[in-house]
Design an enzyme around this catalytic site. Structure first.
Site, PDB file in Angstrom:
ATOM      1  N   LYS A 142      34.937   2.437  12.351  1.00  0.00           N
ATOM      2  CA  LYS A 142      33.961   3.018  11.413  1.00  0.00           C
ATOM      3  C   LYS A 142      34.395   2.817   9.962  1.00  0.00           C
ATOM      4  O   LYS A 142      33.618   2.389   9.115  1.00  0.00           O
ATOM      5  CB  LYS A 142      33.773   4.531  11.671  1.00  0.00           C
ATOM      6  CG  LYS A 142      33.316   4.872  13.067  1.00  0.00           C
ATOM      7  CD  LYS A 142      33.148   6.363  13.260  1.00  0.00           C
ATOM      8  CE  LYS A 142      34.424   7.168  13.107  1.00  0.00           C
ATOM      9  NZ  LYS A 142      35.451   6.915  14.148  1.00  0.00           N
ATOM     10  N   ARG A 168      30.192  15.361  13.601  1.00  0.00           N
ATOM     11  CA  ARG A 168      31.050  15.151  14.763  1.00  0.00           C
ATOM     12  C   ARG A 168      30.787  16.182  15.845  1.00  0.00           C
ATOM     13  O   ARG A 168      31.409  16.157  16.890  1.00  0.00           O
ATOM     14  CB  ARG A 168      32.497  15.307  14.304  1.00  0.00           C
ATOM     15  CG  ARG A 168      33.267  14.012  14.327  1.00  0.00           C
ATOM     16  CD  ARG A 168      34.613  14.354  13.765  1.00  0.00           C
ATOM     17  NE  ARG A 168      35.616  13.437  14.140  1.00  0.00           N
ATOM     18  CZ  ARG A 168      36.055  12.479  13.335  1.00  0.00           C
ATOM     19  NH1 ARG A 168      35.492  12.266  12.173  1.00  0.00           N
ATOM     20  NH2 ARG A 168      37.042  11.725  13.711  1.00  0.00           N
ATOM     21  N   ARG A 190      47.027   0.385  13.765  1.00  0.00           N
ATOM     22  CA  ARG A 190      46.427   0.630  12.459  1.00  0.00           C
ATOM     23  C   ARG A 190      47.480   0.981  11.401  1.00  0.00           C
ATOM     24  O   ARG A 190      48.409   1.721  11.666  1.00  0.00           O
ATOM     25  CB  ARG A 190      45.429   1.797  12.582  1.00  0.00           C
ATOM     26  CG  ARG A 190      44.842   2.194  11.257  1.00  0.00           C
ATOM     27  CD  ARG A 190      43.859   3.333  11.403  1.00  0.00           C
ATOM     28  NE  ARG A 190      43.619   3.862  10.059  1.00  0.00           N
ATOM     29  CZ  ARG A 190      42.496   4.407   9.654  1.00  0.00           C
ATOM     30  NH1 ARG A 190      41.496   4.527  10.491  1.00  0.00           N
ATOM     31  NH2 ARG A 190      42.358   4.847   8.440  1.00  0.00           N
ATOM     32  N   ARG A 229      49.416   6.821   9.973  1.00  0.00           N
ATOM     33  CA  ARG A 229      48.956   8.212   9.835  1.00  0.00           C
ATOM     34  C   ARG A 229      49.618   9.129  10.866  1.00  0.00           C
ATOM     35  O   ARG A 229      49.954   8.692  11.955  1.00  0.00           O
ATOM     36  CB  ARG A 229      47.438   8.253  10.046  1.00  0.00           C
ATOM     37  CG  ARG A 229      46.667   8.336   8.763  1.00  0.00           C
ATOM     38  CD  ARG A 229      45.203   8.054   8.926  1.00  0.00           C
ATOM     39  NE  ARG A 229      44.535   8.717  10.039  1.00  0.00           N
ATOM     40  CZ  ARG A 229      43.256   8.521  10.340  1.00  0.00           C
ATOM     41  NH1 ARG A 229      42.518   7.721   9.591  1.00  0.00           N
ATOM     42  NH2 ARG A 229      42.696   9.141  11.352  1.00  0.00           N
ATOM     43  N   ARG A 285      42.577  13.120  20.621  1.00  0.00           N
ATOM     44  CA  ARG A 285      41.420  12.779  19.773  1.00  0.00           C
ATOM     45  C   ARG A 285      40.307  12.163  20.621  1.00  0.00           C
ATOM     46  O   ARG A 285      39.122  12.451  20.406  1.00  0.00           O
ATOM     47  CB  ARG A 285      41.849  11.801  18.660  1.00  0.00           C
ATOM     48  CG  ARG A 285      42.647  12.487  17.555  1.00  0.00           C
ATOM     49  CD  ARG A 285      43.349  11.487  16.662  1.00  0.00           C
ATOM     50  NE  ARG A 285      42.455  10.678  15.863  1.00  0.00           N
ATOM     51  CZ  ARG A 285      42.817   9.545  15.248  1.00  0.00           C
ATOM     52  NH1 ARG A 285      44.062   9.117  15.356  1.00  0.00           N
ATOM     53  NH2 ARG A 285      41.957   8.880  14.527  1.00  0.00           N
TER      54      ARG A 285
HETATM   55  P1  AP5 Z   1      39.212   1.972  11.647  1.00  0.00           P
HETATM   56  O1  AP5 Z   1      38.202   1.308  10.803  1.00  0.00           O
HETATM   57  O2  AP5 Z   1      40.338   2.689  10.991  1.00  0.00           O
HETATM   58  O3  AP5 Z   1      38.493   2.937  12.724  1.00  0.00           O
HETATM   59  P2  AP5 Z   1      37.874   4.374  12.513  1.00  0.00           P
HETATM   60  O4  AP5 Z   1      36.785   4.457  13.527  1.00  0.00           O
HETATM   61  O5  AP5 Z   1      37.540   4.610  11.093  1.00  0.00           O
HETATM   62  O6  AP5 Z   1      39.147   5.243  12.958  1.00  0.00           O
HETATM   63  P3  AP5 Z   1      39.765   6.569  12.394  1.00  0.00           P
HETATM   64  O7  AP5 Z   1      41.170   6.691  12.953  1.00  0.00           O
HETATM   65  O8  AP5 Z   1      39.645   6.723  10.925  1.00  0.00           O
HETATM   66  O9  AP5 Z   1      38.866   7.540  13.147  1.00  0.00           O
HETATM   67  P4  AP5 Z   1      38.664   9.023  13.181  1.00  0.00           P
HETATM   68  O10 AP5 Z   1      37.194   9.070  13.238  1.00  0.00           O
HETATM   69  O11 AP5 Z   1      39.388   9.713  14.287  1.00  0.00           O
HETATM   70  O12 AP5 Z   1      39.408   9.541  11.871  1.00  0.00           O
HETATM   71  P5  AP5 Z   1      38.929  10.445  10.696  1.00  0.00           P
HETATM   72  O13 AP5 Z   1      39.720  10.076   9.516  1.00  0.00           O
HETATM   73  O14 AP5 Z   1      37.437  10.459  10.608  1.00  0.00           O
HETATM   74  O15 AP5 Z   1      39.803   0.870  12.636  1.00  0.00           O
HETATM   75  C1  AP5 Z   1      40.917   1.148  13.486  1.00  0.00           C
HETATM   76  C2  AP5 Z   1      41.829  -0.084  13.529  1.00  0.00           C
HETATM   77  O16 AP5 Z   1      41.132  -1.163  14.162  1.00  0.00           O
HETATM   78  C3  AP5 Z   1      42.238  -0.620  12.136  1.00  0.00           C
HETATM   79  O17 AP5 Z   1      43.582  -1.005  12.202  1.00  0.00           O
HETATM   80  C4  AP5 Z   1      41.320  -1.824  11.894  1.00  0.00           C
HETATM   81  O18 AP5 Z   1      41.944  -2.825  11.102  1.00  0.00           O
HETATM   82  C5  AP5 Z   1      41.044  -2.315  13.303  1.00  0.00           C
HETATM   83  N1  AP5 Z   1      39.695  -2.840  13.466  1.00  0.00           N
HETATM   84  C6  AP5 Z   1      38.528  -2.311  12.981  1.00  0.00           C
HETATM   85  N2  AP5 Z   1      37.461  -3.047  13.337  1.00  0.00           N
HETATM   86  C7  AP5 Z   1      37.960  -4.071  14.092  1.00  0.00           C
HETATM   87  C8  AP5 Z   1      37.375  -5.189  14.774  1.00  0.00           C
HETATM   88  N3  AP5 Z   1      36.037  -5.402  14.761  1.00  0.00           N
HETATM   89  N4  AP5 Z   1      38.185  -6.021  15.444  1.00  0.00           N
HETATM   90  C9  AP5 Z   1      39.521  -5.836  15.465  1.00  0.00           C
HETATM   91  N5  AP5 Z   1      40.147  -4.817  14.856  1.00  0.00           N
HETATM   92  C10 AP5 Z   1      39.377  -3.939  14.170  1.00  0.00           C
HETATM   93  O19 AP5 Z   1      39.343  11.906  11.211  1.00  0.00           O
HETATM   94  C11 AP5 Z   1      40.680  12.351  11.266  1.00  0.00           C
HETATM   95  C12 AP5 Z   1      40.719  13.833  11.592  1.00  0.00           C
HETATM   96  O20 AP5 Z   1      40.057  14.590  10.540  1.00  0.00           O
HETATM   97  C13 AP5 Z   1      39.985  14.278  12.886  1.00  0.00           C
HETATM   98  O21 AP5 Z   1      40.802  14.135  14.015  1.00  0.00           O
HETATM   99  C14 AP5 Z   1      39.662  15.748  12.559  1.00  0.00           C
HETATM  100  O22 AP5 Z   1      40.770  16.580  12.716  1.00  0.00           O
HETATM  101  C15 AP5 Z   1      39.315  15.693  11.073  1.00  0.00           C
HETATM  102  N6  AP5 Z   1      37.872  15.479  10.815  1.00  0.00           N
HETATM  103  C16 AP5 Z   1      37.300  14.411  10.175  1.00  0.00           C
HETATM  104  N7  AP5 Z   1      35.958  14.551  10.115  1.00  0.00           N
HETATM  105  C17 AP5 Z   1      35.679  15.740  10.714  1.00  0.00           C
HETATM  106  C18 AP5 Z   1      34.467  16.422  11.001  1.00  0.00           C
HETATM  107  N8  AP5 Z   1      33.280  15.914  10.668  1.00  0.00           N
HETATM  108  N9  AP5 Z   1      34.535  17.610  11.648  1.00  0.00           N
HETATM  109  C19 AP5 Z   1      35.721  18.145  12.023  1.00  0.00           C
HETATM  110  N10 AP5 Z   1      36.912  17.540  11.792  1.00  0.00           N
HETATM  111  C20 AP5 Z   1      36.894  16.357  11.158  1.00  0.00           C
END
Ligand code: AP5
Length: 211
Positions: free
Chosen positions: A13, A88, A123, A156, A167
């Protein structure tokens, strides 16, 4: 163009959102990034959120909803925005509806769990400019160093194996039901995230009617 990027942790994402920012000039609103910033700055919200994030749990809805609404109200969101990681939970989606914030398309990125685990464990993040790398799929030019700002890349805290598993479980239970929620509204489009970063982006462009 108000878009939600939906999908499990690590599906890509953030990577896709950053590409959309470059091409369309609309902001990426990542609740994960906003929360990490609050944790770094040790704000009241950050201090409350940290324990949930470190365990791979969701931060309580009331805290995240307030944060999101405040961000979307800013001037730079007038011509559109990309929500990355919000909503979410069903209550978060309902609060978005109730606040009158219009959503045009929900793009659901799909990949099997084995792919997701491989992406999450490789990542690497730039703590300064937010660039996202992968040790194999998107390596920086110089190992461990950000191409854009030369900072040292980090892993991270929530990328540990046991936290990743939690997760994914949290995603299945609390976030996956949103696919049906937006399907029923007729604005949900699923795309295959197991393609190159460029091809995923091309499919997103088609899904949002900008190809
Ligand atoms: P990446 O682009 O980083 O994937 P992502 O889906 O953004 O992954 P995140 O780890 O950021 O997801 P998340 O949703 O758990 O984290 P968030 O920060 O929102 O890609 C991943 C890897 O793959 C990278 O290395 C990239 O280079 C590679 N890649 C990407 N596309 C590719 C492709 N096509 N081919 C090959 N490789 C590829 O949330 C973190 C925490 O915050 C949560 O656990 C929760 O505690 C809290 N939080 C955040 N939002 C909320 C909410 N709305 N409500 C409650 N808690 C929340």
């Amino acid at each position: 163009m108000n878009v939600i990027l939906l999908g499990p942790p690590g599906v890509g994402k953030g990577t896709a959102a950053k590409r959309m920012v470059e091409v369309y000039g609309v902001p990426q609103i990542s609740t994960g990034d906003l929360l990490r910033e609050a944790v770094k700055n040790k704000t009241d919200l950050g201090l409350k959120a940290k324990k949930y994030m470190d365990a791979g749990e969701l931060v309580p809805d009331d805290l995240v909803i307030g944060l999101l609404k405040e961000r979307v109200a800013k001037e730079d969101c007038r011509k559109g925005f990309i929500l990355d990681g919000f909503p979410r939970t069903i209550p978060q989606a309902e609060s978005l509806d109730a606040s009158g914030i219009r959503i045009d398309v929900v793009v659901n990125l799909h990949a099997d769990e084995s792919v997701i685990i491989e992406r999450l464990s490789g990542r690497r993040d730039c703590p300064k400019c937010g660039a996202i790398y992968h040790v194999k799929n998107k390596p920086p030019k110089k190992a461990g160093i950000c191409d854009a700002c030369q900072s040292e890349l980090i892993t991270r805290d929530d990328q540990k194996e046991e936290v990743i598993q939690n997760r994914l479980q949290v995603y299945r239970k609390q976030t996956e039901p949103l696919i049906r929620y937006y399907e029923r509204k007729g604005i949900q489009k699923t795309i295959n995230a197991v393609q190159t970063i460029e091809n995923v982006f091309a499919d997103i462009q088609k899904a949002i009617g900008q190809a």
